[in-house]
Design an enzyme around this catalytic site. Structure first.
Site, PDB file in Angstrom:
ATOM      1  N   ARG A   1      68.623  23.161  41.603  1.00  0.00           N
ATOM      2  CA  ARG A   1      67.745  22.862  40.460  1.00  0.00           C
ATOM      3  C   ARG A   1      68.402  23.226  39.135  1.00  0.00           C
ATOM      4  O   ARG A   1      68.199  22.537  38.128  1.00  0.00           O
ATOM      5  CB  ARG A   1      66.416  23.608  40.634  1.00  0.00           C
ATOM      6  CG  ARG A   1      65.528  22.947  41.724  1.00  0.00           C
ATOM      7  CD  ARG A   1      64.530  23.932  42.279  1.00  0.00           C
ATOM      8  NE  ARG A   1      63.570  23.337  43.194  1.00  0.00           N
ATOM      9  CZ  ARG A   1      63.774  23.106  44.495  1.00  0.00           C
ATOM     10  NH1 ARG A   1      64.930  23.392  45.052  1.00  0.00           N
ATOM     11  NH2 ARG A   1      62.824  22.574  45.245  1.00  0.00           N
TER      12      ARG A   1
ATOM     13  N   GLY B   1      70.012  17.810  52.069  1.00  0.00           N
ATOM     14  CA  GLY B   1      68.728  17.117  51.896  1.00  0.00           C
ATOM     15  C   GLY B   1      68.125  17.383  50.534  1.00  0.00           C
ATOM     16  O   GLY B   1      67.561  16.483  49.893  1.00  0.00           O
TER      17      GLY B   1
ATOM     18  N   ASP C   1      62.550  27.682  56.442  1.00  0.00           N
ATOM     19  CA  ASP C   1      63.959  27.713  56.870  1.00  0.00           C
ATOM     20  C   ASP C   1      64.276  28.924  57.748  1.00  0.00           C
ATOM     21  O   ASP C   1      65.414  29.085  58.194  1.00  0.00           O
ATOM     22  CB  ASP C   1      64.874  27.727  55.641  1.00  0.00           C
ATOM     23  CG  ASP C   1      64.798  26.400  54.887  1.00  0.00           C
ATOM     24  OD1 ASP C   1      64.459  25.374  55.509  1.00  0.00           O
ATOM     25  OD2 ASP C   1      65.065  26.404  53.667  1.00  0.00           O
TER      26      ASP C   1
HETATM   27  C1  S3P Z   1      63.850  23.002  49.916  1.00  0.00           C
HETATM   28  C2  S3P Z   1      62.657  22.702  50.525  1.00  0.00           C
HETATM   29  C3  S3P Z   1      62.453  22.765  51.988  1.00  0.00           C
HETATM   30  C4  S3P Z   1      63.544  23.568  52.683  1.00  0.00           C
HETATM   31  C5  S3P Z   1      64.910  23.202  52.180  1.00  0.00           C
HETATM   32  C6  S3P Z   1      65.022  23.463  50.692  1.00  0.00           C
HETATM   33  C7  S3P Z   1      63.960  22.882  48.456  1.00  0.00           C
HETATM   34  O1  S3P Z   1      62.470  21.442  52.500  1.00  0.00           O
HETATM   35  O2  S3P Z   1      63.474  23.388  54.075  1.00  0.00           O
HETATM   36  O3  S3P Z   1      65.909  23.932  52.852  1.00  0.00           O
HETATM   37  O4  S3P Z   1      64.931  23.407  47.883  1.00  0.00           O
HETATM   38  O5  S3P Z   1      63.068  22.266  47.855  1.00  0.00           O
HETATM   39  P1  S3P Z   1      61.152  20.526  52.562  1.00  0.00           P
HETATM   40  O6  S3P Z   1      60.796  20.130  51.201  1.00  0.00           O
HETATM   41  O7  S3P Z   1      61.569  19.355  53.407  1.00  0.00           O
HETATM   42  O8  S3P Z   1      60.118  21.372  53.243  1.00  0.00           O
END
Ligand code: S3P
Length: 438
Positions: free
Chosen positions: A27, A95, A320
């Site tokens: 972020r 992700g 996590d």
């Molecule tokens: C994250 C949100 C979570 C988490 C990921 C990091 C983030 O995922 O599992 O490791 O930084 O916003 P989800 O939004 O899929 O729950």
């Protein structure tokens, strides 16, 4: 493939710091990129995931690099200021980087191609595509997965989006799209998820409000087209990384560890709550705040853990941490039932499956009932001796390394290379406190 074996040791002991928080690091780069002026980031996580986000921003004209002391500088282009990417954006295993950038790009007048590694290409992107299309972006994907193409809209529509799943990534994608949208963009969450985007946007000068509704859901709203002012950000240590040496200490016959400068945001601290309920004594020293984020130094010692029921409402605050909690539960006395884990099936691996198979390899009795994970604790040491498949999942890799440190026999993992995505010096830090990993 880097096969690693973790050998049983008697003691985990020392004073360490863990690398910067992954969520906050992504972020800081992304919001810094659309602020006016130069943002300085101290303690940025230089793991592969975050470096992929930096590289993607670079491809869109954002000058971002570390100085000789390791502080990162981001030369922000202002709201809507990203340029047409010069290459395909390859987010690797990340992700968060992928989904947050899709949100930001949805309201830029450009077209971008996204891809990732074999793990990321299996993960659902339609959960962000759905709200971003309502805003006006056009997204073409391979059945909801990467590779995908996104064309941002020049005339974004401010939306209200009720999230069908608890996901900070989806919430953040919508809010970041709202930055270059006139009017108010808002999201409702049935269960609160990590609020780093909201806290950081506020620090950069945006107006973001979170309101509890009469039905207990939360409404988060952002006023679009704010002027974001560059900031100096100190990234706290990642509680999701601290979790590994912390649990290694609890399980060790003679464990005593201090971890300095760890983020303890209540929307991230479900593991600390659960371990305390299991009998751990975790002390939070010198509580303070860094850029709106609560931070403390943590002290912990060996403990005799007992099984507990972890309610599904807690899952978003420790999403996590289930791989390492499952290891703690395997050593505990009695049965631990972790409820409501459907989201674990779509992480870096299908974590319900990878945790279960790994524990069975290590001689632990475990089963999945619907979306619940049930671990029958060994009441002391687990057998170990297993060879665990990690499926490119850093947290599965680290969790089973921790298991090996206190099991009767060594535990091996098929590939430790994924650990670099979130905790590049994991092996060094664990070795420093007494683990033997080869
Ligand atoms: C994250 C949100 C979570 C988490 C990921 C990091 C983030 O995922 O599992 O490791 O930084 O916003 P989800 O939004 O899929 O729950």
């Amino acid at each position: 493939m880097t096969v690693l074996t973790s050998y049983p040791v008697n003691e985990i002991n020392g004073n360490i710091q863990v690398p910067g928080d992954k969520s906050i690091s992504h972020r800081a780069l992304i919001i810094g990129a659309v602020a006016a002026g130069e943002t300085t980031i101290c303690g940025l996580l230089e793991g592969e995931d975050v470096l992929k986000t930096a590289k993607a921003l670079l491809a869109m004209g954002i000058d971002t690099a570390p100085d000789e002391r390791g502080n990162w500088h981001v030369h922000g282009a202002g709201i809507g200021g990203l340029a047409q990417p010069s290459t395909v954006l390859d987010l690797g295993n990340a992700g968060t980087g992928a989904r947050l950038l899709m949100g930001l790009l949805a309201t830029h007048d450009l077209t971008a191609h996204f891809t990732g590694d074999a793990s990321l290409r299996k993960r659902p992107m339609d959960r962000v595509a759905t709200p971003l299309e309502l805003i006006g972006a056009r997204i073409t994907s391979t059945q909801g997965n990467m590779p995908l193409m996104i064309s941002g809209t020049e005339q974004p529509i401010p939306i209200h989006y009720h999230m069908p799943m608890p996901s900070a990534q989806v919430k953040s994608a919508v809010l970041l799209a709202g930055l270059n949208t006139p009017g108010v963009t808002s999201v409702t969450e049935e269960r609160s998820t990590r609020n780093h985007t909201e806290l950081m946007l506020s620090n950069f000068g945006a107006t973001v409000n979170t309101e509890e509704l009469p039905n207990g859901h939360h409404l988060i709203s952002l006023i679009g087209q704010p002027e974001l002012k560059a900031q100096k950000i100190n990234v706290p240590g990642d509680p999701s990384s601290a979790a590994f040496p912390l649990v290694a200490t609890l399980l060790s016959p003679a464990g005593k560890l201090r971890i300095d400068n760890v983020g303890i945001n209540p929307l991230r601290s479900g593991l600390f709550t659960t371990l305390s309920e299991m009998g751990a004594n975790i002390n939070f020293l010198n509580p303070r705040s860094e850029a709106g984020e609560p931070v403390a130094d943590i002290e912990v010692e060996s403990a005799r853990l007992r099984g507990v029921v972890v309610p599904s409402e807690r899952a978003p605050t420790m999403i996590d941490e289930y791989p390492i909690l499952a290891i703690a539960a395997a050593f505990a006395h009695g049965r631990t039932c972790m409820r409501g884990l459907s989201e674990l099936r779509i992480k870096e691996s299908d974590r319900l499956a990878t945790i279960t198979k790994g524990l069975v390899e290590c001689g632990v009795s475990v089963n999945i009932e619907g979306d619940d994970l049930i671990v029958n604790g060994a009441g002391g040491k687990i057998k170990g001796g297993g060879h665990v498949k990690t499926h490119m999942d850093h947290r599965i890799a680290m969790a089973f390394i921790v298991a090996g440190a206190s099991a009767e026999k060594p535990v091996s993992i098929d590939d430790g290379s994924s650990i670099d995505t979130s905790f590049p010096n994991f092996k060094d830090i664990m070795s420093k406190v007494g683990a033997i990993i080869r």
